[in-house]
Design a protein around this motif. Structure first.
Motif, PDB file in Angstrom:
ATOM      1  N   ASN A 112     -35.858  -3.640 -30.142  1.00  9.80           N
ATOM      2  CA  ASN A 112     -34.689  -4.117 -29.418  1.00  9.80           C
ATOM      3  C   ASN A 112     -35.027  -4.368 -27.951  1.00  9.80           C
ATOM      4  O   ASN A 112     -34.649  -5.396 -27.379  1.00  9.80           O
ATOM      5  CB  ASN A 112     -33.562  -3.089 -29.554  1.00  9.80           C
TER       6      ASN A 112
ATOM      7  N   SER B 126     -37.960  -5.021 -26.698  1.00 10.88           N
ATOM      8  CA  SER B 126     -38.849  -6.182 -26.635  1.00 10.88           C
ATOM      9  C   SER B 126     -38.065  -7.486 -26.751  1.00 10.88           C
ATOM     10  O   SER B 126     -38.293  -8.430 -25.977  1.00 10.88           O
ATOM     11  CB  SER B 126     -39.892  -6.114 -27.754  1.00 10.88           C
ATOM     12  N   ILE B 127     -37.156  -7.548 -27.693  1.00 10.49           N
ATOM     13  CA  ILE B 127     -36.351  -8.758 -27.883  1.00 10.49           C
ATOM     14  C   ILE B 127     -35.463  -8.996 -26.671  1.00 10.49           C
ATOM     15  O   ILE B 127     -35.355 -10.130 -26.182  1.00 10.49           O
ATOM     16  CB  ILE B 127     -35.532  -8.662 -29.184  1.00 10.49           C
TER      17      ILE B 127
ATOM     18  N   PHE C   1     -37.544 -10.319 -23.875  1.00  6.09           N
ATOM     19  CA  PHE C   1     -37.960 -11.683 -24.192  1.00  6.09           C
ATOM     20  C   PHE C   1     -36.842 -12.671 -23.872  1.00  6.09           C
ATOM     21  O   PHE C   1     -37.062 -13.705 -23.237  1.00  6.09           O
ATOM     22  CB  PHE C   1     -38.379 -11.799 -25.667  1.00  6.09           C
TER      23      PHE C   1
ATOM     24  N   GLY D  51     -29.856  -8.015 -27.665  1.00  7.77           N
ATOM     25  CA  GLY D  51     -30.302  -6.678 -28.050  1.00  7.77           C
ATOM     26  C   GLY D  51     -29.240  -5.904 -28.813  1.00  7.77           C
ATOM     27  O   GLY D  51     -29.542  -5.247 -29.814  1.00  7.77           O
TER      28      GLY D  51
ATOM     29  N   PHE E 212     -28.904  -7.473 -32.336  1.00  9.08           N
ATOM     30  CA  PHE E 212     -30.093  -7.136 -33.114  1.00  9.08           C
ATOM     31  C   PHE E 212     -30.050  -5.672 -33.565  1.00  9.08           C
ATOM     32  O   PHE E 212     -30.256  -5.355 -34.731  1.00  9.08           O
ATOM     33  CB  PHE E 212     -31.339  -7.405 -32.267  1.00  9.08           C
TER      34      PHE E 212
END
Length: 126
Positions: A15, A17-18, A21, A44, A47
């Motif tokens: 989460n 990382s996303i 990003f 996040g 997700f």
């Protein structure tokens, strides 16, 4: 429960990382940091809701409402900020320790609320 905690932590790492990003991508495309931050956190949250529901707590067929999840996030994040600000008030020379303890508070509250309230499995008599 240990299996759920491991999965919860893994989803949290993914989460993060996303979220970063999306923040970097939106910031790069628009040059608007506030929009980038909102987009990253929204991505996040969406997700993590899906993966917590399906992968961590396996709440198949259960009615876990996204508003419960957002409410749990707000409570957990509030606990995070409370621990962070109090630690910094007590020991301003240890900001990294304060961040770690604040993260532990967030994880403890979010995991507990997710397990016992958001994605609670109802016992069924067969």
């Amino acid at each position: 429960m240990l299996r759920q905690l491991r999965r919860f932590s893994l989803v949290g790492l993914l989460n993060t990382s996303i979220g970063y990003f999306v923040i970097i991508l939106v910031q790069h495309l628009t040059g608007r940091p506030i929009l980038a931050n909102v987009a990253g956190y929204a991505a996040g949250l969406a997700f993590s809701f899906v993966l917590y529901r399906v992968y961590v707590f396996e709440a198949k067929g259960e009615r876990s409402h996204p508003l419960k999840f957002v409410s749990a996030f707000i409570v957990a994040y509030s606990a995070n900020m409370l621990v962070l600000t109090e630690m910094l008030a007590i020991r301003p020379d240890l900001p990294y320790l304060a961040q770690v303890l604040a993260s532990v508070a967030y994880l403890a509250v979010m995991f507990t609320m997710s397990k016992l309230w958001v994605f609670r499995q109802r016992n069924r008599v067969t």
